[in-house]
Design an enzyme around this catalytic site. Structure first.
Site, PDB file in Angstrom:
ATOM      1  N   TRP A   1       0.779  -1.082  -0.393  1.00 40.16           N
ATOM      2  CA  TRP A   1      -0.065   0.433   0.167  1.00 40.16           C
ATOM      3  C   TRP A   1       0.497   1.475  -0.422  1.00 40.16           C
ATOM      4  O   TRP A   1       0.845   2.294  -0.583  1.00 40.16           O
ATOM      5  CB  TRP A   1      -0.625   0.238   1.332  1.00 40.16           C
ATOM      6  CG  TRP A   1      -1.873   0.822   1.734  1.00 40.16           C
ATOM      7  CD1 TRP A   1      -3.028   1.515   0.255  1.00 40.16           C
ATOM      8  CD2 TRP A   1      -1.471   2.644   1.748  1.00 40.16           C
ATOM      9  NE1 TRP A   1      -3.723   2.741   0.708  1.00 40.16           N
ATOM     10  CE2 TRP A   1      -2.990   3.334   1.693  1.00 40.16           C
ATOM     11  CE3 TRP A   1      -0.853   3.210   3.079  1.00 40.16           C
ATOM     12  CZ2 TRP A   1      -2.697   4.861   2.528  1.00 40.16           C
ATOM     13  CZ3 TRP A   1      -0.616   4.299   2.946  1.00 40.16           C
ATOM     14  CH2 TRP A   1      -1.858   4.949   3.434  1.00 40.16           C
TER      15      TRP A   1
ATOM     16  N   GLY B   1      -5.961  -2.089  -2.400  1.00 43.17           N
ATOM     17  CA  GLY B   1      -5.658  -2.157  -1.099  1.00 43.17           C
ATOM     18  C   GLY B   1      -5.793  -1.024  -0.027  1.00 43.17           C
ATOM     19  O   GLY B   1      -6.063  -0.976   0.854  1.00 43.17           O
ATOM     20  N   ASP B   2      -6.365   0.306  -0.683  1.00 46.79           N
ATOM     21  CA  ASP B   2      -7.192   1.647   0.200  1.00 46.79           C
ATOM     22  C   ASP B   2      -8.487   1.048   0.206  1.00 46.79           C
ATOM     23  O   ASP B   2      -9.289   1.174  -0.583  1.00 46.79           O
ATOM     24  CB  ASP B   2      -6.169   2.362  -0.441  1.00 46.79           C
ATOM     25  CG  ASP B   2      -6.909   3.898   0.467  1.00 46.79           C
ATOM     26  OD1 ASP B   2      -5.610   3.712   0.721  1.00 46.79           O
ATOM     27  OD2 ASP B   2      -7.731   4.519  -0.267  1.00 46.79           O
ATOM     28  N   LEU B   3      -8.909   1.230   1.526  1.00 44.81           N
ATOM     29  CA  LEU B   3      -9.958   0.851   1.725  1.00 44.81           C
ATOM     30  C   LEU B   3     -11.245   2.414   0.563  1.00 44.81           C
ATOM     31  O   LEU B   3     -12.190   1.519   0.980  1.00 44.81           O
ATOM     32  CB  LEU B   3     -10.043   0.845   3.629  1.00 44.81           C
ATOM     33  CG  LEU B   3     -11.527   0.541   4.576  1.00 44.81           C
ATOM     34  CD1 LEU B   3     -12.161  -0.347   3.372  1.00 44.81           C
ATOM     35  CD2 LEU B   3     -11.733   0.867   5.608  1.00 44.81           C
TER      36      LEU B   3
ATOM     37  N   TRP C   1     -10.646   9.416  -4.639  1.00 46.84           N
ATOM     38  CA  TRP C   1     -10.349   9.958  -3.078  1.00 46.84           C
ATOM     39  C   TRP C   1     -11.086  11.568  -2.184  1.00 46.84           C
ATOM     40  O   TRP C   1     -11.372  11.574  -1.184  1.00 46.84           O
ATOM     41  CB  TRP C   1      -8.791  10.283  -2.625  1.00 46.84           C
ATOM     42  CG  TRP C   1      -8.392   8.839  -1.592  1.00 46.84           C
ATOM     43  CD1 TRP C   1      -8.654   8.065  -1.049  1.00 46.84           C
ATOM     44  CD2 TRP C   1      -7.162   8.358  -2.470  1.00 46.84           C
ATOM     45  NE1 TRP C   1      -7.504   6.580  -1.106  1.00 46.84           N
ATOM     46  CE2 TRP C   1      -6.381   7.577  -1.749  1.00 46.84           C
ATOM     47  CE3 TRP C   1      -5.938   8.536  -3.802  1.00 46.84           C
ATOM     48  CZ2 TRP C   1      -5.227   6.296  -1.819  1.00 46.84           C
ATOM     49  CZ3 TRP C   1      -5.043   8.341  -3.973  1.00 46.84           C
ATOM     50  CH2 TRP C   1      -4.453   7.244  -3.098  1.00 46.84           C
TER      51      TRP C   1
END
Length: 182
Positions: free
Chosen positions: A115, A134-136, A176
């Site tokens: 990550w 892999g980033d929530l 994001w």
């Protein structure tokens, strides 16, 4: 995705040095956005906004811990500092390396996982086609935008992101920005 392009500007981030950006990614590991921002602010303030390998190695461990870093994150930042002193991890030094080679080099540093290495590809190397599933926040953002909040598999998310090639990094930044604005 078109709505996000009109609503957000994910490119307003300050121009961090390579090492500062890596430290920010280490701080952000497994923390909420708000918690990570508070810890980052305290750590940078402690170091008088001079976050360098030398300042991390010279900093008092207890003061770093008082700023909000766990014992492990202090160790990870110091490992990164030592690695930056020993090798060239700059944009220029890694420019001829593939994404996979950069991930491999960075993950040799204890405390830098996949990550964190992908965050480096996105924010430091500015590689255009990085999709950090892999980033929530990225996964949650994709699920909100394309699955009405219902859980999706990573394979389903990869299929959606195929339409974004070769600009998946930009799409990630917009997701994001949207996720963090809520």
């Amino acid at each position: 995705m078109a709505e996000l392009l009109e609503e957000h500007n994910p490119y307003a981030e300050p121009n961090w040095t390579e090492f500062e950006r890596l430290c920010i990614s280490i701080i952000n590991q497994q923390l909420s956005t708000a918690s990570a921002a508070a810890v980052k602010e305290r750590v940078f303030e402690l170091l008088d906004e001079e976050v360098t390998p030398e300042s991390i190695l010279d900093a008092d461990e207890e003061k770093l811990r008082d700023a909000g870093l766990s014992r492990m994150k202090v160790e990870y930042m110091r490992n990164a500092a030592e690695a930056f002193q020993e090798r060239d991890y700059s944009r220029e030094g890694l420019s001829d390396h593939s994404n996979e080679e950069i991930i491999e080099r960075l993950t040799e540093i204890k405390g830098i996982g996949d990550w964190t290495a992908r965050m480096y590809l996105l924010f430091v190397m500015e590689r255009p086609d990085v999709l950090p599933l892999g980033d929530l926040a990225v996964r949650n953002g994709i699920q909100e935008l394309y699955g009405d909040g219902e859980e999706m598999t990573r394979e389903e998310m990869r299929e959606i992101a195929e339409d974004w090639r070769p600009h998946r990094s930009a799409a990630t930044k917009y997701i994001w920005a949207d996720y963090e604005s809520e």
